[in-house]
Write a protein that holds these residues in place. Structure first.
Motif, PDB file in Angstrom:
ATOM      1  N   VAL A 118      -0.815 -25.955   3.584  1.00  0.00           N
ATOM      2  CA  VAL A 118      -1.246 -27.065   3.852  1.00  0.00           C
ATOM      3  C   VAL A 118      -2.404 -27.172   5.380  1.00  0.00           C
ATOM      4  N   VAL A 119      -1.335 -27.189   6.269  1.00  0.00           N
ATOM      5  CA  VAL A 119      -1.810 -27.309   7.276  1.00  0.00           C
ATOM      6  C   VAL A 119      -1.816 -26.040   8.266  1.00  0.00           C
ATOM      7  N   SER A 120      -2.278 -25.437   8.013  1.00  0.00           N
ATOM      8  CA  SER A 120      -2.512 -23.369   8.681  1.00  0.00           C
ATOM      9  C   SER A 120      -2.543 -22.933   7.854  1.00  0.00           C
ATOM     10  N   SER A 121      -2.774 -21.943   8.429  1.00  0.00           N
ATOM     11  CA  SER A 121      -3.369 -20.505   8.069  1.00  0.00           C
ATOM     12  C   SER A 121      -3.059 -19.464   8.075  1.00  0.00           C
ATOM     13  N   GLN A 122      -2.309 -18.003   8.297  1.00  0.00           N
ATOM     14  CA  GLN A 122      -2.107 -17.601   8.738  1.00  0.00           C
ATOM     15  C   GLN A 122      -2.745 -15.583   8.098  1.00  0.00           C
ATOM     16  N   ALA A 123      -3.389 -15.568   9.461  1.00  0.00           N
ATOM     17  CA  ALA A 123      -3.463 -13.810   8.879  1.00  0.00           C
ATOM     18  C   ALA A 123      -3.136 -12.710   8.938  1.00  0.00           C
ATOM     19  N   VAL A 124      -3.022 -11.714   8.239  1.00  0.00           N
ATOM     20  CA  VAL A 124      -1.228 -10.968   8.667  1.00  0.00           C
ATOM     21  C   VAL A 124      -2.267  -9.228   8.046  1.00  0.00           C
ATOM     22  N   VAL A 125      -1.661  -8.247   9.171  1.00  0.00           N
ATOM     23  CA  VAL A 125      -2.142  -7.230   8.602  1.00  0.00           C
ATOM     24  C   VAL A 125      -0.825  -6.151   8.758  1.00  0.00           C
ATOM     25  N   LYS A 126      -0.220  -5.508   7.757  1.00  0.00           N
ATOM     26  CA  LYS A 126       1.466  -4.501   8.447  1.00  0.00           C
ATOM     27  C   LYS A 126       1.249  -3.188   7.349  1.00  0.00           C
ATOM     28  N   ALA A 127       0.974  -2.238   7.890  1.00  0.00           N
ATOM     29  CA  ALA A 127       0.983  -0.075   7.650  1.00  0.00           C
ATOM     30  C   ALA A 127       2.085   0.161   8.170  1.00  0.00           C
ATOM     31  N   ASP A 128       2.741   1.010   7.221  1.00  0.00           N
ATOM     32  CA  ASP A 128       3.504   1.744   7.259  1.00  0.00           C
ATOM     33  C   ASP A 128       2.950   3.595   8.186  1.00  0.00           C
ATOM     34  N   MET A 129       2.376   3.631   8.881  1.00  0.00           N
ATOM     35  CA  MET A 129       2.179   5.469   9.291  1.00  0.00           C
ATOM     36  C   MET A 129       3.641   6.455   9.644  1.00  0.00           C
ATOM     37  N   LYS A 130       2.765   7.619   8.751  1.00  0.00           N
ATOM     38  CA  LYS A 130       4.236   8.364   9.075  1.00  0.00           C
ATOM     39  C   LYS A 130       2.466   9.952   9.563  1.00  0.00           C
ATOM     40  N   LEU A 131       2.638  10.464  11.188  1.00  0.00           N
ATOM     41  CA  LEU A 131       2.090  11.873  11.222  1.00  0.00           C
ATOM     42  C   LEU A 131       3.255  12.745  10.417  1.00  0.00           C
ATOM     43  N   VAL A 132       2.448  14.126   9.750  1.00  0.00           N
ATOM     44  CA  VAL A 132       3.261  14.996   9.417  1.00  0.00           C
ATOM     45  C   VAL A 132       2.715  16.269   9.660  1.00  0.00           C
ATOM     46  N   LEU A 133       2.892  17.187  10.496  1.00  0.00           N
ATOM     47  CA  LEU A 133       2.732  18.930  10.675  1.00  0.00           C
ATOM     48  C   LEU A 133       2.099  19.425   9.482  1.00  0.00           C
ATOM     49  N   SER A 134       1.189  19.878   8.927  1.00  0.00           N
ATOM     50  CA  SER A 134       1.236  20.467   8.095  1.00  0.00           C
ATOM     51  C   SER A 134       1.712  21.571   7.745  1.00  0.00           C
ATOM     52  N   SER A 135       1.851  22.821   8.388  1.00  0.00           N
ATOM     53  CA  SER A 135       2.107  23.989   8.399  1.00  0.00           C
ATOM     54  C   SER A 135       4.048  23.784   8.472  1.00  0.00           C
ATOM     55  N   THR A 136       4.630  22.585   8.763  1.00  0.00           N
ATOM     56  CA  THR A 136       6.224  22.948   8.471  1.00  0.00           C
ATOM     57  C   THR A 136       6.752  21.372   7.722  1.00  0.00           C
ATOM     58  N   GLY A 137       5.441  20.797   7.582  1.00  0.00           N
ATOM     59  CA  GLY A 137       6.285  19.299   6.731  1.00  0.00           C
ATOM     60  C   GLY A 137       6.885  18.393   7.550  1.00  0.00           C
ATOM     61  N   ALA A 138       7.118  18.832   8.666  1.00  0.00           N
ATOM     62  CA  ALA A 138       8.278  17.783   9.503  1.00  0.00           C
ATOM     63  C   ALA A 138       6.567  16.442   9.692  1.00  0.00           C
ATOM     64  N   THR A 139       8.206  15.310   9.814  1.00  0.00           N
ATOM     65  CA  THR A 139       7.373  14.631  10.672  1.00  0.00           C
ATOM     66  C   THR A 139       8.060  14.489  11.911  1.00  0.00           C
ATOM     67  N   ILE A 140       6.634  14.131  12.892  1.00  0.00           N
ATOM     68  CA  ILE A 140       6.864  14.150  14.594  1.00  0.00           C
ATOM     69  C   ILE A 140       6.546  12.789  14.742  1.00  0.00           C
ATOM     70  N   TRP A 141       6.075  11.917  14.109  1.00  0.00           N
ATOM     71  CA  TRP A 141       5.340  10.286  14.921  1.00  0.00           C
ATOM     72  C   TRP A 141       5.726   9.144  13.132  1.00  0.00           C
TER      73      TRP A 141
END
Length: 209
Positions: A118-141
């Motif tokens: 009614v009196v406001s608006s909100q814009a939002v983005v949220k995403a989960d990210m995972k960086l994986v080594l292709s050689s071992t499958g280990a998640t490094i971040w």
């Protein structure tokens, strides 16, 4: 196999030939990252394309070579993988073997878009990210890209809030805030990602001129 040979050839044409080579033994972090199209858990159909348009630059600025996201997404679709879920199921060893990518970034979009009240608006983005080594499958971040903007925070009273809400809803049909929010959220979250080898090497060369 035909798909991966096609993918490899087109990525080379897009510029991969000048990118990664075998990293030195003392470099832990990968030189190259392949970003897969995000799995979209939000109701906004444009969320994945907006996210992809804002992720390559901040990754490159952290010192990584990023495979062209549009080429990767298009070739996967052309070869029968029409959803991000299917793309995320491609075995890591095949991605590494046929593209040379040393790491893969997986993204799940949790929230995306503009909500009007009614009196406001909100814009939002949220995403989960995972960086994986292709050689071992280990998640490094792991990281969560999150940013939001609430129009009510800019007004001191009800009358200002009502006027602001009307203006925001009208302008919102012409201007989507999620692009800027996505860029802001990604840059902020990648601040916790260790600098990549390409940035480290650039700094080394600069310091030894």
């Amino acid at each position: 196999m035909k798909f991966f040979l096609s993918l490899f050839g087109c990525l080379l044409l897009a510029g991969c030939a000048s990118a990664p080579h075998t990293p030195r033994a003392d470099i832990v972090m990968p030189r190259s990252i392949l970003v897969l199209p995000p799995v979209n858990d939000s109701v906004e159909v444009d969320a994945p394309s907006i996210f992809l348009s804002t992720v390559s630059k901040p990754l490159a600025e952290r010192g990584y070579y990023v495979f062209p996201v549009d080429v990767v997404a298009r070739l996967m679709r052309d070869n029968g993988m029409h959803t991000a879920v299917q793309m995320h199921q491609v075995p890591l060893d095949l991605l590494k073997q046929h593209t040379g990518a040393e790491a893969v970034l997986y993204v799940n979009i949790r929230q995306w878009g503009q909500k009007y009240q009614v009196v406001s608006s909100q814009a939002v983005v949220k995403a989960d990210m995972k960086l994986v080594l292709s050689s071992t499958g280990a998640t490094i971040w792991r990281g969560t890209a999150r940013a939001s903007h609430d129009s009510a925070s800019n007004h001191n009273n009800l009358a200002e809030a009502l006027i602001g809400a009307v203006v925001t809803q009208i302008s919102g049909t012409l201007y989507d805030q999620t692009y800027e929010l996505s860029r802001e959220a990604i840059e902020r979250s990648l601040g916790t990602l260790q600098e990549g080898p390409l940035l480290q090497e650039a700094q080394y060369l600069k310091g030894n001129r």
